[in-house]
Write a protein that holds these residues in place. Structure first.
Motif, PDB file in Angstrom:
ATOM      1  N   LEU A 110       0.807  -1.218   0.000  1.00  0.00           N
ATOM      2  CA  LEU A 110       0.000   0.000   0.000  1.00  0.00           C
ATOM      3  C   LEU A 110       0.844   1.274   0.000  1.00  0.00           C
ATOM      4  N   ASP A 111       1.996   1.198  -0.625  1.00  0.00           N
ATOM      5  CA  ASP A 111       2.876   2.363  -0.745  1.00  0.00           C
ATOM      6  C   ASP A 111       2.264   3.353  -1.747  1.00  0.00           C
ATOM      7  N   LYS A 112       1.956   4.556  -1.290  1.00  0.00           N
ATOM      8  CA  LYS A 112       1.259   5.526  -2.137  1.00  0.00           C
ATOM      9  C   LYS A 112       2.074   5.924  -3.357  1.00  0.00           C
ATOM     10  N   ASN A 113       3.373   6.031  -3.185  1.00  0.00           N
ATOM     11  CA  ASN A 113       4.232   6.396  -4.314  1.00  0.00           C
ATOM     12  C   ASN A 113       4.226   5.297  -5.378  1.00  0.00           C
ATOM     13  N   LEU A 114       4.269   4.024  -4.912  1.00  0.00           N
ATOM     14  CA  LEU A 114       4.211   2.915  -5.855  1.00  0.00           C
ATOM     15  C   LEU A 114       2.861   2.880  -6.562  1.00  0.00           C
ATOM     16  N   SER A 115       1.793   3.186  -5.836  1.00  0.00           N
ATOM     17  CA  SER A 115       0.462   3.228  -6.433  1.00  0.00           C
ATOM     18  C   SER A 115       0.418   4.207  -7.604  1.00  0.00           C
ATOM     19  N   LYS A 116       0.997   5.386  -7.431  1.00  0.00           N
ATOM     20  CA  LYS A 116       1.017   6.380  -8.506  1.00  0.00           C
ATOM     21  C   LYS A 116       1.746   5.834  -9.738  1.00  0.00           C
ATOM     22  N   LYS A 117       2.845   5.128  -9.502  1.00  0.00           N
ATOM     23  CA  LYS A 117       3.618   4.582 -10.618  1.00  0.00           C
ATOM     24  C   LYS A 117       2.836   3.488 -11.336  1.00  0.00           C
ATOM     25  N   ILE A 118       2.112   2.667 -10.569  1.00  0.00           N
ATOM     26  CA  ILE A 118       1.297   1.609 -11.171  1.00  0.00           C
ATOM     27  C   ILE A 118       0.230   2.215 -12.080  1.00  0.00           C
ATOM     28  N   HIS A 119      -0.456   3.218 -11.563  1.00  0.00           N
ATOM     29  CA  HIS A 119      -1.523   3.848 -12.358  1.00  0.00           C
ATOM     30  C   HIS A 119      -0.954   4.523 -13.597  1.00  0.00           C
ATOM     31  N   LYS A 120       0.184   5.176 -13.442  1.00  0.00           N
ATOM     32  CA  LYS A 120       0.793   5.868 -14.576  1.00  0.00           C
ATOM     33  C   LYS A 120       1.168   4.882 -15.675  1.00  0.00           C
ATOM     34  N   SER A 121       1.753   3.754 -15.288  1.00  0.00           N
ATOM     35  CA  SER A 121       2.181   2.771 -16.269  1.00  0.00           C
ATOM     36  C   SER A 121       0.984   2.033 -16.875  1.00  0.00           C
ATOM     37  N   LEU A 122      -0.031   1.757 -16.050  1.00  0.00           N
ATOM     38  CA  LEU A 122      -1.254   1.140 -16.568  1.00  0.00           C
ATOM     39  C   LEU A 122      -1.917   2.061 -17.597  1.00  0.00           C
ATOM     40  N   ASN A 123      -1.988   3.345 -17.283  1.00  0.00           N
ATOM     41  CA  ASN A 123      -2.609   4.299 -18.202  1.00  0.00           C
ATOM     42  C   ASN A 123      -1.839   4.402 -19.518  1.00  0.00           C
ATOM     43  N   PHE A 124      -0.518   4.276 -19.441  1.00  0.00           N
ATOM     44  CA  PHE A 124       0.279   4.352 -20.661  1.00  0.00           C
ATOM     45  C   PHE A 124      -0.130   3.242 -21.627  1.00  0.00           C
ATOM     46  N   TRP A 125      -0.350   2.044 -21.076  1.00  0.00           N
ATOM     47  CA  TRP A 125      -0.778   0.932 -21.939  1.00  0.00           C
ATOM     48  C   TRP A 125      -2.200   1.151 -22.455  1.00  0.00           C
ATOM     49  N   LEU A 126      -3.104   1.542 -21.561  1.00  0.00           N
ATOM     50  CA  LEU A 126      -4.501   1.712 -21.951  1.00  0.00           C
ATOM     51  C   LEU A 126      -4.657   2.825 -22.983  1.00  0.00           C
ATOM     52  N   ASP A 127      -3.860   3.863 -22.876  1.00  0.00           N
ATOM     53  CA  ASP A 127      -3.956   4.983 -23.818  1.00  0.00           C
ATOM     54  C   ASP A 127      -3.406   4.622 -25.189  1.00  0.00           C
ATOM     55  N   ASN A 128      -2.416   3.726 -25.226  1.00  0.00           N
ATOM     56  CA  ASN A 128      -1.764   3.394 -26.493  1.00  0.00           C
ATOM     57  C   ASN A 128      -2.285   2.117 -27.140  1.00  0.00           C
ATOM     58  N   ASP A 129      -2.820   1.185 -26.326  1.00  0.00           N
ATOM     59  CA  ASP A 129      -3.363  -0.079 -26.833  1.00  0.00           C
ATOM     60  C   ASP A 129      -2.405  -0.716 -27.849  1.00  0.00           C
ATOM     61  N   PHE A 130      -1.251  -1.115 -27.366  1.00  0.00           N
ATOM     62  CA  PHE A 130      -0.216  -1.678 -28.241  1.00  0.00           C
ATOM     63  C   PHE A 130      -0.684  -2.999 -28.840  1.00  0.00           C
ATOM     64  N   LEU A 131      -0.399  -3.166 -30.126  1.00  0.00           N
ATOM     65  CA  LEU A 131      -0.827  -4.374 -30.855  1.00  0.00           C
ATOM     66  C   LEU A 131       0.371  -5.044 -31.498  1.00  0.00           C
ATOM     67  N   SER A 132       0.407  -6.374 -31.416  1.00  0.00           N
ATOM     68  CA  SER A 132       1.438  -7.140 -32.127  1.00  0.00           C
ATOM     69  C   SER A 132       0.851  -7.640 -33.440  1.00  0.00           C
ATOM     70  N   THR A 133       1.616  -8.393 -34.181  1.00  0.00           N
ATOM     71  CA  THR A 133       1.113  -8.976 -35.430  1.00  0.00           C
ATOM     72  C   THR A 133       0.565 -10.383 -35.212  1.00  0.00           C
ATOM     73  N   ASN A 134       0.487 -10.825 -33.943  1.00  0.00           N
ATOM     74  CA  ASN A 134       0.038 -12.176 -33.606  1.00  0.00           C
ATOM     75  C   ASN A 134      -1.315 -12.091 -32.907  1.00  0.00           C
TER      76      ASN A 134
END
Length: 705
Positions: A110-134
């Motif tokens: 429950l480290d608040k600083n780690l929580s911010k990093k988790i959300h930031k990194s999760l949002n990066f994926w959700l905003d970009n929706d990276f796709l492979s060719t598979n």
């Protein structure tokens, strides 16, 4: 006028209420309390992932690579490689952070600083929706990695995060079969749980459990091997993932309305005990059972994954803890098993492991997908691997001569090996299979591929394997060789000939040994042969095996032993005996005692032990052998005989899997059902297994009258 106004007012009010209910439903679908029927399931899922906690130092190593925008500096987000898509590591990293964030034993709990990093990194994926060719990544891989993050961080997620996640999660739909269906159904079950939909959870759970049955197509076969991508053995690729995911789902639904039925648990137990545990030995997973995944350290990783599955089943299926303990000690399993649905046979004892992998018109030998296993054209052509340490072939793939795979007979042309697709790799061989009585066995392959024909057989008798080949023929103007072994060089090589020992041999061509000894494995040559030996330092690269690796050049000392049959051979033959856990004294003794009587012709191959208690015959056509005073058959078959106390153990099979019956005559008066005794012989008919059991051994016990 007032009436119209009222109608308009109520219409607008209805639309507002309807819209409000719809939004509320959406918000509540992944927020608030879980329905009673889903409470335990959600607790099980959360507990499962929290218990996957990594050491805190792993988090400390990850965080320096996390950028301000939520990306990871060590990931190339433009990479589109189909196999092992590295961009998915982003979600793996986020998942690792989230697990430790929710685990009370972590300093990051429950480290608040780690929580911010988790959300930031999760949002990066959700905003970009990276796709492979598979397709696999979008429908299976990404949802599989994203779902645990959502469950772990659920209490902190915004509606916007849930909505964006929902788009990615809904790419998974229940379809296909085998392990692909299990992957997809598990994603649907967890997505339905997250959205608080009990009916959808029940449907997905049922779809998963429906795959816990013997499959006519891909999936678990009647002999407990596993097929995927057609009739192709996939023990260590899809089959191992199937086992892991079934156990994971078993854990998820325990003590819930969706729990596994008792017969499904028994099925899981049999997958381990009658299938998977046969291909792990001394903490190493059999190369020939690994599918196309010939990656660095993969045999050890697969062995560890299987052991983890067995440990999990030990905890879940507690009434059978004893058998799981025995399975964890792989050296307690001794015997012989022929997987008749997969053209694969395993022979193992406490101090060695041996397997033969074949292919036929029925069974696909291997595959090359996603630029993996690009050299494996001959991996289903009688590859014979013998191990006494478990390390003989560990990470050897960059250095292998892929036209001299152990046990194979191959044309030595200079052409590059074809890249195999899973839909097309089969030999033209029909008479391929084996017989087993549980302790010993015989594998046979009437080889026919690319203009080369050879009749190949392996007689696995106790602690020795007798390897025979006959009628080796081709019109190809290239040398043909039978490779005996190709492993890492460990210590010196000793050659025995006419009582004289030649030691520390590095390279030798065209010699006729009595025996060869290397790394505690002996090679006995009852008929000599045009042998060749090499122990050179060879260059290799993982890139030539799987294109995901960089072309870095490595070097290793490799032991290679093979027999030459020259160019355009006609009716050539070979015979050699593999002797695990050998010594110089043992090899001298075996050469002197001549432990087996061998027949090796184009119509029949047979081996009889010196005490005549064990015998095996491969009939390539109907005929008679002198073994046991005379045995005749009216169709091609394989027979294994063992004299036991008071009876003769008789095992027979039809490698072609086409016959319905075989007529047999054996000298002497035996007590056999529906037989008749005439002219000093007992005559009887064996009715062979049909359908899905075609090719299975028929085992009988004959008492002499």
């Amino acid at each position: 006028m007032m009436t119209c106004f009222r109608r308009l007012f109520f219409l607008i009010l209805t639309l507002i209420i309807s819209s409000s209910c719809s939004d509320t439903s959406t918000n509540n679908s992944a927020k608030g309390s879980y329905p009673e029927s889903l409470v335990q399931l959600q607790e099980n899922v959360l507990k499962y992932y929290v218990n996957l906690k990594a050491a805190d130092r792993v988090i400390e190593d990850l965080l320096p690579n996390l950028e301000e925008d939520g990306s990871w500096s060590n990931i190339d987000y433009t990479n589109k490689i189909r196999g092992g898509w590295p961009v998915k590591n982003h979600l793996k990293y986020v998942q690792t952070l989230a697990i430790n964030y929710k685990n009370e034993t972590s300093k990051y709990y429950l480290d608040k600083n780690l929580s911010k990093k988790i959300h930031k990194s999760l949002n990066f994926w959700l905003d970009n929706d990276f796709l492979s060719t598979n397709w696999h990544d979008q429908h299976i891989g990404v949802p599989e990695l994203l779902l645990p993050i959502l469950f772990l961080m659920e209490e902190e997620l915004s509606q916007q995060q849930l909505d964006k996640s929902s788009i990615l999660l809904h790419r998974a739909k229940i379809k296909m079969s085998g392990q692909n269906k299990v992957w997809l159904s598990t994603n649907v079950m967890l997505r339905s749980l997250l959205l608080r939909k009990p009916d959808s959870v029940a449907i997905a759970s049922k779809a998963i459990q429906n795959e816990l049955q013997i499959a006519k197509g891909v999936g678990v076969k009647l002999d407990w091997s596993y097929h995927e991508h057609g009739a192709q053995m996939q023990f260590g690729n899809y089959g191992l993932s199937y086992l892991e995911d079934m156990i994971k789902c078993y854990t998820f639904v325990s003590n819930t309305p969706f729990k596994f039925e008792a017969n499904k648990i028994e099925f899981l137990r049999n997958i381990i005990l009658k299938g998977q545990q046969w291909v792990i030995w001394n903490d190493t997973y059999d190369v020939s059972a690994s599918g196309r995944q010939l990656f660095e350290n993969e045999q050890t990783k697969k062995a560890n994954r299987l052991k983890a599955c067995i440990q999990s089943m030990k905890m879940l299926d507690k009434d059978n803890a004893k058998v799981y303990n025995e399975a964890l000690d792989a050296k307690t399993l001794a015997g012989n098993k022929h997987f008749w649905k997969s053209d694969f046979q395993v022979h193992r004892r406490k101090n060695f492991y041996f397997s033969v992998k074949m292919s036929s018109e029925r069974v696909v030998g291997t595959e090359s997908v996603n630029k993996e296993n690009v050299q494996g054209y001959y991996l289903g052509d009688g590859v014979s691997l013998l191990s006494t340490t478990g390390k003989e072939y560990e990470n050897i793939f960059p250095f292998w001569d892929w036209k001299k795979l152990p046990g194979t007979t191959i044309i030595q042309d200079k052409d590059p090996l074809p890249i195999i697709k899973f839909s097309g790799f089969k030999t033209n061989s029909v008479f391929v299979g084996g017989v087993s009585n549980g302790e010993n066995g015989i594998a046979v392959m009437d080889y026919n591929r690319d203009g080369l024909k050879a009749k190949k057989s392996w007689f696995m008798f106790d602690d020795k394997i007798i390897c025979l080949g006959s009628r080796i023929s081709t019109n190809a103007n290239h040398q043909v060789v039978t490779s005996i072994n190709q492993s890492f060089l460990k210590g010196s090589v000793v050659i025995g000939k006419d009582g004289v020992l030649e030691t520390s041999v590095r390279r030798k061509r065209g010699f006729t040994p009595d025996w060869v000894l290397h790394n505690n494995i002996g090679y006995l040559f009852p008929k000599g042969g045009n042998a060749n030996l090499s122990t050179q330092i060879l260059e290799g690269s993982w890139n030539k095996v799987a294109k995901r690796y960089r072309p870095v050049i490595l070097t290793e000392h490799i032991f290679k032993l093979w027999l030459s049959h020259d160019a355009q051979p006609k009716n050539e033959s070979y015979s050699y005996i593999l002797v695990p856990n050998a010594s110089e004294e043992k090899m001298k003794s075996l050469h002197k005692s001549n432990p087996f009587k061998i027949v090796n012709t184009k119509v029949q191959q047979s081996v009889v032990s010196s005490d005549e208690k064990k015998a095996g015959i491969v009939f390539y056509k109907k005929g008679t052998t002198t073994i046991k005073g005379g045995i005749s058959v009216d169709a091609p078959c394989v027979i294994l005989l063992e004299e036991k106390s008071g009876y003769l153990d008789f095992a027979i099979s039809d490698p072609s899997q086409k016959l319905t019956k075989i007529g047999v005559s054996i000298k002497g008066n035996y007590s056999i059902e529906n037989s008749n005794y005439k002219n000093g012989k007992t005559h009887f008919v064996i009715h062979l297994p049909q359908g899905e059991q075609a090719g299975k051994t028929v085992q009988l016990q004959f008492k002499r009258n």
